[in-house]
Motif scaffolding. Structure first.
Motif, PDB file in Angstrom:
ATOM      1  N   LEU A 245       0.821  -1.209   0.000  1.00  0.00           N
ATOM      2  CA  LEU A 245       0.000   0.000   0.000  1.00  0.00           C
ATOM      3  C   LEU A 245       0.857   1.262   0.000  1.00  0.00           C
ATOM      4  CD1 LEU A 245      -2.726  -1.062   2.598  1.00  0.00           C
ATOM      5  CD2 LEU A 245      -3.070  -0.708   0.144  1.00  0.00           C
ATOM      6  N   SER A 246       2.052   1.177   0.569  1.00  0.00           N
ATOM      7  CA  SER A 246       2.944   2.338   0.661  1.00  0.00           C
ATOM      8  C   SER A 246       3.720   2.582  -0.619  1.00  0.00           C
ATOM      9  CB  SER A 246       3.933   2.142   1.821  1.00  0.00           C
ATOM     10  OG  SER A 246       3.253   1.971   3.046  1.00  0.00           O
ATOM     11  N   ARG A 278      -1.866  13.240  -2.089  1.00  0.00           N
ATOM     12  CA  ARG A 278      -2.380  14.306  -1.223  1.00  0.00           C
ATOM     13  C   ARG A 278      -2.839  13.720   0.116  1.00  0.00           C
ATOM     14  NH1 ARG A 278      -4.723  16.087  -6.157  1.00  0.00           N
ATOM     15  NH2 ARG A 278      -6.587  14.876  -5.671  1.00  0.00           N
ATOM     16  N   GLY A 279      -2.814  14.568   1.128  1.00  0.00           N
ATOM     17  CA  GLY A 279      -3.274  14.130   2.445  1.00  0.00           C
ATOM     18  C   GLY A 279      -2.646  14.974   3.529  1.00  0.00           C
ATOM     19  N   GLY A 280      -2.963  14.636   4.756  1.00  0.00           N
ATOM     20  CA  GLY A 280      -2.453  15.383   5.890  1.00  0.00           C
ATOM     21  C   GLY A 280      -1.498  14.562   6.728  1.00  0.00           C
ATOM     22  N   VAL A 281      -1.537  14.809   8.023  1.00  0.00           N
ATOM     23  CA  VAL A 281      -0.612  14.159   8.956  1.00  0.00           C
ATOM     24  C   VAL A 281      -0.773  12.644   8.939  1.00  0.00           C
ATOM     25  CG1 VAL A 281       0.041  13.961  11.388  1.00  0.00           C
ATOM     26  CG2 VAL A 281      -0.528  16.204  10.435  1.00  0.00           C
ATOM     27  N   LEU A 282      -2.014  12.173   8.866  1.00  0.00           N
ATOM     28  CA  LEU A 282      -2.255  10.730   8.875  1.00  0.00           C
ATOM     29  C   LEU A 282      -1.655  10.067   7.638  1.00  0.00           C
ATOM     30  CD1 LEU A 282      -3.547   8.327  10.274  1.00  0.00           C
ATOM     31  CD2 LEU A 282      -5.669   8.814   9.042  1.00  0.00           C
ATOM     32  N   THR A 283      -1.807  10.703   6.474  1.00  0.00           N
ATOM     33  CA  THR A 283      -1.224  10.160   5.246  1.00  0.00           C
ATOM     34  C   THR A 283       0.291  10.133   5.339  1.00  0.00           C
ATOM     35  OG1 THR A 283      -3.085  11.026   3.966  1.00  0.00           O
ATOM     36  CG2 THR A 283      -1.115  10.395   2.739  1.00  0.00           C
ATOM     37  N   ASP A 284       0.878  11.236   5.857  1.00  0.00           N
ATOM     38  CA  ASP A 284       2.333  11.284   6.041  1.00  0.00           C
ATOM     39  C   ASP A 284       2.808  10.128   6.915  1.00  0.00           C
ATOM     40  OD1 ASP A 284       2.089  13.605   4.627  1.00  0.00           O
ATOM     41  OD2 ASP A 284       2.846  14.929   6.205  1.00  0.00           O
ATOM     42  N   PHE A 286       1.153   7.206   7.656  1.00  0.00           N
ATOM     43  CA  PHE A 286       0.861   5.885   7.108  1.00  0.00           C
ATOM     44  C   PHE A 286       1.823   5.516   5.989  1.00  0.00           C
ATOM     45  CE2 PHE A 286      -1.460   3.146   4.066  1.00  0.00           C
ATOM     46  CZ  PHE A 286      -1.692   2.051   4.903  1.00  0.00           C
ATOM     47  N   LEU A 287       2.207   6.486   5.158  1.00  0.00           N
ATOM     48  CA  LEU A 287       3.088   6.217   4.025  1.00  0.00           C
ATOM     49  C   LEU A 287       4.545   6.541   4.319  1.00  0.00           C
ATOM     50  CD1 LEU A 287       0.843   7.516   1.086  1.00  0.00           C
ATOM     51  CD2 LEU A 287       1.105   5.176   1.937  1.00  0.00           C
ATOM     52  N   GLY A 288       4.848   6.909   5.536  1.00  0.00           N
ATOM     53  CA  GLY A 288       6.240   7.138   5.907  1.00  0.00           C
ATOM     54  C   GLY A 288       6.923   8.249   5.143  1.00  0.00           C
ATOM     55  N   GLY A 289       6.162   9.231   4.709  1.00  0.00           N
ATOM     56  CA  GLY A 289       6.732  10.339   3.942  1.00  0.00           C
ATOM     57  C   GLY A 289       6.891  10.035   2.471  1.00  0.00           C
ATOM     58  N   LEU A 290       6.636   8.797   2.054  1.00  0.00           N
ATOM     59  CA  LEU A 290       6.780   8.433   0.647  1.00  0.00           C
ATOM     60  C   LEU A 290       5.667   9.022  -0.213  1.00  0.00           C
ATOM     61  CD1 LEU A 290       7.859   4.692   1.002  1.00  0.00           C
ATOM     62  CD2 LEU A 290       9.302   6.706   0.647  1.00  0.00           C
ATOM     63  N   ASN A 291       4.670   9.624   0.424  1.00  0.00           N
ATOM     64  CA  ASN A 291       3.644  10.332  -0.336  1.00  0.00           C
ATOM     65  C   ASN A 291       4.201  11.582  -1.002  1.00  0.00           C
ATOM     66  OD1 ASN A 291       3.747  10.753   2.571  1.00  0.00           O
ATOM     67  ND2 ASN A 291       2.262  12.383   2.280  1.00  0.00           N
ATOM     68  N   TYR A 292       5.375  12.052  -0.535  1.00  0.00           N
ATOM     69  CA  TYR A 292       6.095  13.139  -1.204  1.00  0.00           C
ATOM     70  C   TYR A 292       7.157  12.500  -2.101  1.00  0.00           C
ATOM     71  CZ  TYR A 292       3.920  15.775   2.586  1.00  0.00           C
ATOM     72  OH  TYR A 292       3.019  16.318   3.479  1.00  0.00           O
ATOM     73  N   TYR A 325       3.416  18.081 -12.837  1.00  0.00           N
ATOM     74  CA  TYR A 325       3.663  17.683 -11.449  1.00  0.00           C
ATOM     75  C   TYR A 325       2.429  16.896 -11.015  1.00  0.00           C
ATOM     76  CZ  TYR A 325       4.640  18.246  -6.407  1.00  0.00           C
ATOM     77  OH  TYR A 325       4.878  18.034  -5.066  1.00  0.00           O
ATOM     78  N   THR A 326       2.578  15.577 -10.864  1.00  0.00           N
ATOM     79  CA  THR A 326       1.434  14.703 -10.624  1.00  0.00           C
ATOM     80  C   THR A 326       1.173  14.507  -9.144  1.00  0.00           C
ATOM     81  OG1 THR A 326       1.873  13.517 -12.683  1.00  0.00           O
ATOM     82  CG2 THR A 326       0.438  12.431 -11.069  1.00  0.00           C
ATOM     83  N   GLU A 327      -0.035  14.831  -8.727  1.00  0.00           N
ATOM     84  CA  GLU A 327      -0.452  14.651  -7.344  1.00  0.00           C
ATOM     85  C   GLU A 327      -1.915  14.218  -7.342  1.00  0.00           C
ATOM     86  OE1 GLU A 327      -0.026  17.071  -3.120  1.00  0.00           O
ATOM     87  OE2 GLU A 327      -0.355  18.202  -4.977  1.00  0.00           O
ATOM     88  N   THR A 328      -2.230  13.187  -6.567  1.00  0.00           N
ATOM     89  CA  THR A 328      -3.585  12.668  -6.550  1.00  0.00           C
ATOM     90  C   THR A 328      -3.917  12.129  -5.169  1.00  0.00           C
ATOM     91  OG1 THR A 328      -5.100  11.164  -7.704  1.00  0.00           O
ATOM     92  CG2 THR A 328      -2.898  10.332  -7.240  1.00  0.00           C
ATOM     93  N   GLY A 329      -5.173  11.718  -4.972  1.00  0.00           N
ATOM     94  CA  GLY A 329      -5.568  11.132  -3.711  1.00  0.00           C
ATOM     95  C   GLY A 329      -5.089   9.698  -3.599  1.00  0.00           C
TER      96      GLY A 329
END
Length: 351
Positions: A245-246, A278-284, A286-292, A325-329
């Motif tokens: 998932l990450s 995209r997301g907030g603190v919870l996304t950061d 859960f994904l260990g910062g890999l969402n960036y 610059y690709t960013e999505t939910g």
């Protein structure tokens, strides 16, 4: 958990030899450095490492308190989540995000990878370095090499037998297959010992064995063999799923550089092949910062808490240059990744 690649990348791009690729990235690099975003965050990481260790210890203590009961299987869920946190720490150590000292980074990586997870730090570094150097490159990125899954029509076209069936159905099988990832990572680590130097093999091998022995001893001390096996199966499956998932949203379905096409510079090579979530603190968390993922690939040694601070700078720079610059939910990222796997396997379904 790769070795730091940022210094090499920075060294290439900062030369600014007049080429378009160099000039595209160099201004962004200077801005990021001027903001201090490549500086270490020792205190932040000390809290993360200590908190993770305490949480792991709490789950182990919970196992002893619950004892030989099927209720103990409920603890496999937080244990799997914490194993993923442990993997994220090892990943950051390998990128020199925690410390610029290679020896310190290696110790942190060996403890969090080999000892706590049974995942070879050296194997992961060798593989992940190649991925960071050429993300989504069909000939150079090991993460898109044809294996259980394939990522291009050319790879799909030569599949035969059972692998052909896998490719036809890979979009549906992707997440079920991630349930095996926790075990697969251990197997890869042991197999990689043959590649390593004798000294490295001794250290890595001893820690991998220590993990297996310690993990088995823990479960068999608390649980009967049947319950211990059930706990291990649930725990490792959920750990693999969490990793899947990450990592799934990061590059699957994004641009794949043409080996015979124009050579992209660092900025385009990393931005065009990566997807942010995209997301907030919870996304950061859960994904260990890999969402960036875009910022992480541009600046591999950047500490995890600085990635969100670099994001507006990177997005604005890409906008100025006309670079997508690709960013999505999160859910949409899975949809895009699975759609790509589905389309790759589609020709085999219409034969």
């Amino acid at each position: 958990m790769p070795q730091p690649a940022a210094a090499v990348v920075d060294g290439i791009e900062e030369r600014a030899d007049g080429s378009a690729a160099g000039s595209e990235f160099a201004p962004l690099l200077r801005t990021v450095k001027d903001r201090g975003l490549l500086g270490r965050r020792h205190g932040w990481y000390a809290r993360v490492v200590a908190g993770n260790a305490l949480a792991l210890a709490a789950v182990v203590a919970g196992l002893f308190l619950v004892g030989d009961s099927w209720w103990a299987l409920l603890l496999a869920v937080p244990f799997a989540v914490l194993f993923a946190r442990t993997a994220f720490i090892g990943h950051d150590a390998g990128h020199a995000q925690i410390s610029g000292d290679k020896a310190v980074s290696r110790v942190i990586g060996l403890v969090h990878g080999n000892l706590l997870l049974g995942l070879s730090y050296s194997w992961w570094n060798a593989k992940h370095n190649r991925h960071h150097a050429n993300p989504n490159h069909r000939d150079k990125d090991p993460d898109v090499a044809a294996d259980v899954l394939v990522f291009t029509g050319e790879q799909a076209g030569v599949r035969q037998g059972f692998r052909r069936w896998l490719t036809r159905n890979q979009a549906w099988l992707f997440f079920p297959l991630t349930l095996l990832e926790g075990v697969a990572l251990k197997v890869h680590g042991f197999k990689d010992l043959r590649r390593q130097s004798p000294r490295e093999r001794l250290v890595e091998g001893a820690l991998l064995v220590a993990h297996v022995v310690g993990y088995a001893a823990l479960l068999l001390t608390v649980l009967s063999p049947g319950k211990a096996l059930a706990f291990a199966a649930v725990h490792q499956a959920l750990f693999g799923l969490h990793l899947g998932l990450s990592f799934a949203p990061n590059h699957k379905g994004m641009e794949m550089p043409d080996p015979d096409g124009d050579r992209w510079g660092h900025l385009r090579r990393q931005v065009l092949t990566s997807r942010n979530i995209r997301g907030g603190v919870l996304t950061d968390w859960f994904l260990g910062g890999l969402n960036y993922q875009i910022e992480h690939h541009l600046f591999p040694s950047m500490p995890r808490p600085h990635l969100r601070l670099a994001q507006p700078l990177v997005r604005a720079h890409c906008q100025d240059l006309g670079i997508p610059y690709t960013e999505t939910g999160l859910v949409d990222s899975y949809r895009q990744a699975l759609r790509h796997l589905y389309e790759v396997g589609e020709p085999l379904r219409v034969e």
